[in-house]
Write a protein that holds these residues in place. Sequence first.
Motif, PDB file in Angstrom:
ATOM      1  N   TRP A 111      68.614 -15.109  -7.636  1.00  0.00           N
ATOM      2  CA  TRP A 111      69.538 -14.357  -8.500  1.00  0.00           C
ATOM      3  C   TRP A 111      69.550 -12.883  -8.093  1.00  0.00           C
ATOM      4  O   TRP A 111      70.612 -12.281  -7.945  1.00  0.00           O
ATOM      5  CB  TRP A 111      69.191 -14.559  -9.981  1.00  0.00           C
ATOM      6  N   ALA A 112      68.369 -12.309  -7.850  1.00  0.00           N
ATOM      7  CA  ALA A 112      68.330 -10.908  -7.428  1.00  0.00           C
ATOM      8  C   ALA A 112      68.833 -10.765  -5.994  1.00  0.00           C
ATOM      9  O   ALA A 112      69.458  -9.761  -5.640  1.00  0.00           O
ATOM     10  CB  ALA A 112      66.912 -10.373  -7.550  1.00  0.00           C
ATOM     11  N   ALA A 113      68.591 -11.793  -5.189  1.00  0.00           N
ATOM     12  CA  ALA A 113      69.013 -11.737  -3.788  1.00  0.00           C
ATOM     13  C   ALA A 113      70.527 -11.589  -3.665  1.00  0.00           C
ATOM     14  O   ALA A 113      71.031 -10.753  -2.912  1.00  0.00           O
ATOM     15  CB  ALA A 113      68.544 -13.004  -3.061  1.00  0.00           C
ATOM     16  N   HIS A 114      71.260 -12.405  -4.420  1.00  0.00           N
ATOM     17  CA  HIS A 114      72.729 -12.328  -4.352  1.00  0.00           C
ATOM     18  C   HIS A 114      73.199 -10.912  -4.686  1.00  0.00           C
ATOM     19  O   HIS A 114      74.063 -10.355  -4.022  1.00  0.00           O
ATOM     20  CB  HIS A 114      73.356 -13.317  -5.350  1.00  0.00           C
ATOM     21  N   LYS A 115      72.627 -10.352  -5.759  1.00  0.00           N
ATOM     22  CA  LYS A 115      73.047  -9.022  -6.192  1.00  0.00           C
ATOM     23  C   LYS A 115      72.669  -7.973  -5.146  1.00  0.00           C
ATOM     24  O   LYS A 115      73.450  -7.071  -4.835  1.00  0.00           O
ATOM     25  CB  LYS A 115      72.381  -8.703  -7.537  1.00  0.00           C
ATOM     26  N   LEU A 116      71.476  -8.098  -4.580  1.00  0.00           N
ATOM     27  CA  LEU A 116      71.022  -7.137  -3.568  1.00  0.00           C
ATOM     28  C   LEU A 116      71.914  -7.157  -2.332  1.00  0.00           C
ATOM     29  O   LEU A 116      72.199  -6.122  -1.736  1.00  0.00           O
ATOM     30  CB  LEU A 116      69.587  -7.454  -3.142  1.00  0.00           C
ATOM     31  N   GLU A 117      72.351  -8.347  -1.946  1.00  0.00           N
ATOM     32  CA  GLU A 117      73.249  -8.425  -0.788  1.00  0.00           C
ATOM     33  C   GLU A 117      74.494  -7.575  -1.022  1.00  0.00           C
ATOM     34  O   GLU A 117      74.941  -6.861  -0.137  1.00  0.00           O
ATOM     35  CB  GLU A 117      73.649  -9.878  -0.511  1.00  0.00           C
ATOM     36  N   HIS A 156      70.795 -12.475   4.357  1.00  0.00           N
ATOM     37  CA  HIS A 156      70.549 -13.314   3.178  1.00  0.00           C
ATOM     38  C   HIS A 156      69.042 -13.581   3.022  1.00  0.00           C
ATOM     39  O   HIS A 156      68.476 -13.409   1.938  1.00  0.00           O
ATOM     40  CB  HIS A 156      71.318 -14.628   3.297  1.00  0.00           C
ATOM     41  N   GLY A 157      68.390 -13.979   4.108  1.00  0.00           N
ATOM     42  CA  GLY A 157      66.961 -14.294   4.031  1.00  0.00           C
ATOM     43  C   GLY A 157      66.113 -13.085   3.670  1.00  0.00           C
ATOM     44  O   GLY A 157      65.114 -13.203   2.950  1.00  0.00           O
ATOM     45  N   GLY A 211      63.849 -11.040  -3.345  1.00  0.00           N
ATOM     46  CA  GLY A 211      64.056 -11.748  -4.617  1.00  0.00           C
ATOM     47  C   GLY A 211      62.848 -12.607  -4.986  1.00  0.00           C
ATOM     48  O   GLY A 211      62.448 -12.666  -6.150  1.00  0.00           O
ATOM     49  N   MET A 212      62.267 -13.269  -3.978  1.00  0.00           N
ATOM     50  CA  MET A 212      61.087 -14.096  -4.257  1.00  0.00           C
ATOM     51  C   MET A 212      59.891 -13.231  -4.629  1.00  0.00           C
ATOM     52  O   MET A 212      59.114 -13.585  -5.518  1.00  0.00           O
ATOM     53  CB  MET A 212      60.745 -14.947  -3.025  1.00  0.00           C
ATOM     54  N   LEU A 266      66.593  -1.795  -5.683  1.00  0.00           N
ATOM     55  CA  LEU A 266      65.955  -2.478  -6.819  1.00  0.00           C
ATOM     56  C   LEU A 266      65.663  -1.469  -7.927  1.00  0.00           C
ATOM     57  O   LEU A 266      66.002  -1.704  -9.090  1.00  0.00           O
ATOM     58  CB  LEU A 266      64.644  -3.128  -6.390  1.00  0.00           C
ATOM     59  N   SER A 267      65.022  -0.359  -7.565  1.00  0.00           N
ATOM     60  CA  SER A 267      64.678   0.651  -8.580  1.00  0.00           C
ATOM     61  C   SER A 267      65.930   1.317  -9.116  1.00  0.00           C
ATOM     62  O   SER A 267      66.083   1.510 -10.326  1.00  0.00           O
ATOM     63  CB  SER A 267      63.767   1.719  -7.967  1.00  0.00           C
TER      64      SER A 267
END
Lengths: 387, 387
Positions: free
Chosen positions: B271-277, B286-287, B293-294, B331-332
Amino acid sequence: MFEDFLSPISSEFQVPYRYTVQFTKGIFHLTNPSLRNFLISEQKEGAIKKALVVLDEGLTLHYPNLMTEIKTYFQGFDSVVQLTGNIMVIPGGEECKNNPILWESLVEAVDTYGIDRHSYIVAIGGGAILDLVGYVAAVSHRGIRLIRIPTTVLSQNDSGVGVKNSINHQGKKNFLGTFAPPVAVFNDLQFLESLDDRDWRSGMAEAIKVSLIKDKDFFHWIESNGYFLQSRNLEKMSYLIHRCAELHIDHIANGDPFEFGSSRPLDFGHWAAHKLEYLTKFSLRHGEAVAIGMALDTVYSYQKDFLPKEDKDRILSLLKKLGFVIYHPELSANAKENLYLGLQEFREHLGGRLTITLLAGIGEPREIHEIDLKILAQSVDFLETYV
Amino acid sequence: MFEDFLSPISSEFQVPYRYTVQFTKGIFHLTNPSLRNFLISEQKEGAIKKALVVLDEGLTLHYPNLMTEIKTYFQGFDSVVQLTGNIMVIPGGEECKNNPILWESLVEAVDTYGIDRHSYIVAIGGGAILDLVGYVAAVSHRGIRLIRIPTTVLSQNDSGVGVKNSINHQGKKNFLGTFAPPVAVFNDLQFLESLDDRDWRSGMAEAIKVSLIKDKDFFHWIESNGYFLQSRNLEKMSYLIHRCAELHIDHIANGDPFEFGSSRPLDFGHWAAHKLEYLTKFSLRHGEAVAIGMALDTVYSYQKDFLPKEDKDRILSLLKKLGFVIYHPELSANAKENLYLGLQEFREHLGGRLTITLLAGIGEPREIHEIDLKILAQSVDFLETYV
C-alpha cells in the motif's frame, strides 16, 4: 545446465461465476422488492457500497419521473448501498458504442465517484448501452460489479443476459471488449411498452434464431403465437423473452462461456447480419439485419440440399408474418465482394477456422467450413424475388 | 400478475484456465525447442496461426541480433505459426503504461495484421510491457492468446507469471486492466544478464515478500544466500525466481484467482509502495518501493507488538544486506496526509473493507483493518534513523 533442475510450473484453476436473471415489472416502484433484496443479500460488514447508475436517455423521455423514482427507491436502503451524486444519462443506440468521449466520461465517473471493485455500476437501457457500460465496468479497477437492467426485447432475451460486453473501434463492430458476467440481471417487462414497433419486432429475431438451432417446439410456439406477438401482446412477448433467455443462458453455462473454442453455433444468420449493419450504416436494427441474415442462410441451406423445402418455407413465412423484411438491396449490390469480405472479417473476429452454422431442419443445426459464392449469389436472387 | 410465472433463470458455470511457466535459456536459439514445441502442440487443422511479437526496446540495444534471431526462429515452423510482417519494438518501463498513443498503436497493429482470437501476441520484456501488451491482448476481439516472455527478475517471479494486466489512467496506477491468464509463460534466464544492478536487485523484493507471508524456509534460504544473490550469481537467482513464481502461482490457483473476495494478502508492503512510486514520480523502481513498504509494515507490526523484535531485525537486516535502501524522505514528508490518502486509494482499488497484511512472525501473516496513524508516523521515524 542448471536450468534443467528448474521444473515447469503448472497453473491450473477454475473461476466460478453465478448470476440470476429475474423477471419483474416496475423495478423502481417503492414496493418492488427485487433489486433491494438482491443488494441487501450482498451486504457485508464494514463498508457501505456505492452504486453508479447509467441510464438510457430515451427512457427519461418516455418516463419523465424515472430519475426521481430511482433516487427515491435507493433512499429506502441507503445504509446498505448509496447512489452516487448523479445518475448518468447517456444516449442509447449503436452510436454510443462508437463514441470514445462517452467511454472516457464513464471511466472518469468511476474515478470521480470512487466506485471500487465491490461497488456497483447499474446499467439501464438497450443492448448498446449495456455493452458500453459493461465494458467500462469490466476494465475499471479490473472489474466492478455490474447489474444489468435491459429494457428492450433484444437485450432482455439475448445480449443483456449473457456474458459479453464491447465497444466499436477502428470502424469494427465490437473490436474491443471482454467476457465479464454481471452479478445480476433484472428484466423489467414494463420498459417494453416504451419500444417503438421496429424495436419490439426486431428483438424477436434472436428468439427465432435460437429456436431454429436449439428448440423445434419453441419455433412452433412462435409460429402459433405470431399474431399476438406482432400485435404487441405483452404476455406472449414475456414468454418469448423468458424462453429465449433460458436457451441462451443454457448455451453459455453448459458450453464454452468465454468462447475459447472455435465454433459459435449461436451465431446462425449473423455473419451476413454484421456486414449488412455496416453496409447500411446501421439504418438497419441488429434484429432486422439478423432476420435478413437468417433468411439468407436458410435459403442457402435449402439450395445446398441440407434443408427440406417445407422447412425453408415455414421459416421465411414466419419471418414475414412477424413483419420482418427479409431482403435488402445491399445484399445484391454486394453479393460477391463485400459479403465475402464479411465472411473473412467474421472468421477473423472469431479466430481460427471459418465455421458457419446452417440448418438441416428446424432445430437441427449443421456446421460448415466454406461458402459456395455462386450458390450464395443464387440465394440472394431468390430472396430478392420472394414474395 | 403473469410475470409471476416467469421464474428466475440461474446461470452458473466455471471457466477453466491452464498454463505452464517454463524455464529456459536462449529461447530464440535455433536449437531451443521450448517455444516451438508449445506452438506445434497447439496446432489445429484448417488455419495457420499468426503471431505478433512485441519487444522491449531495451533488449534490442543489449542484444543487437535479437530481432533477426526471432525471425529466423519462427521461419523454422512457418507452416504452423507465421510471424506478422514487423516485430513491434516499444520502450519499456512504467512510462509505457502511461502512454495512450502506444496503447492505440498496439490495438491498431492487431487490426492491421489481422490477429484473431486464435492467433498469438508474444510479449517480450519487463513487467510494464507485459502489463500493457497483456491488456491490449485481453480486450482486442475479447481476448487474444497471450504468450509472455518476461525478461526481468520481477516479471519472472511475480507479475509475468500471474493473471493480471493493466495500464495507468487518470493518473492512477493500474486503473484500467483485466484478469486474463496467458496461454504460456517462458522465463528465459539469459535475459537476466541484461539487467542493471538496480533491476537485478529490486526484483528480489517480491521474493522476500512472498517468503514473509508464505514460507519461512524460503526466507531462511534467501538469508543464507544473500551474498550470492547480491553479487549476481545467476544460479542462485534462478532458484529464487523459481520458488517465488511457484508460491505466487500456488496462491493464485488455490485462492481467488480473479480476486472476487475482499482480501489480498499477497500485497504485504504494497500500500505504501504504490503511493511512494507516485510521490517519487517513478524514480523508485517498483521493487525498491516495495522494499521500503515492507520495511515500514515490518516496523509497524513490531511497534504494534505483533512481531517479535528479532524477526523485525532479521527482516530489515536482510533488506539492507541485499542492497535495498529502506527509507525515503517522501515517507516523512508525507507521513500524515499523503500516506493516509494512499491507504484510501488502496482500499478503493481493491474495494470493500480496508484489509492490510502485517506480520506476526516470519511466514506468519496477520490481517488488520485499520492503521493507527500515530504509530505509523513513529514507524517512519524509526526507519529514518535506522542504520
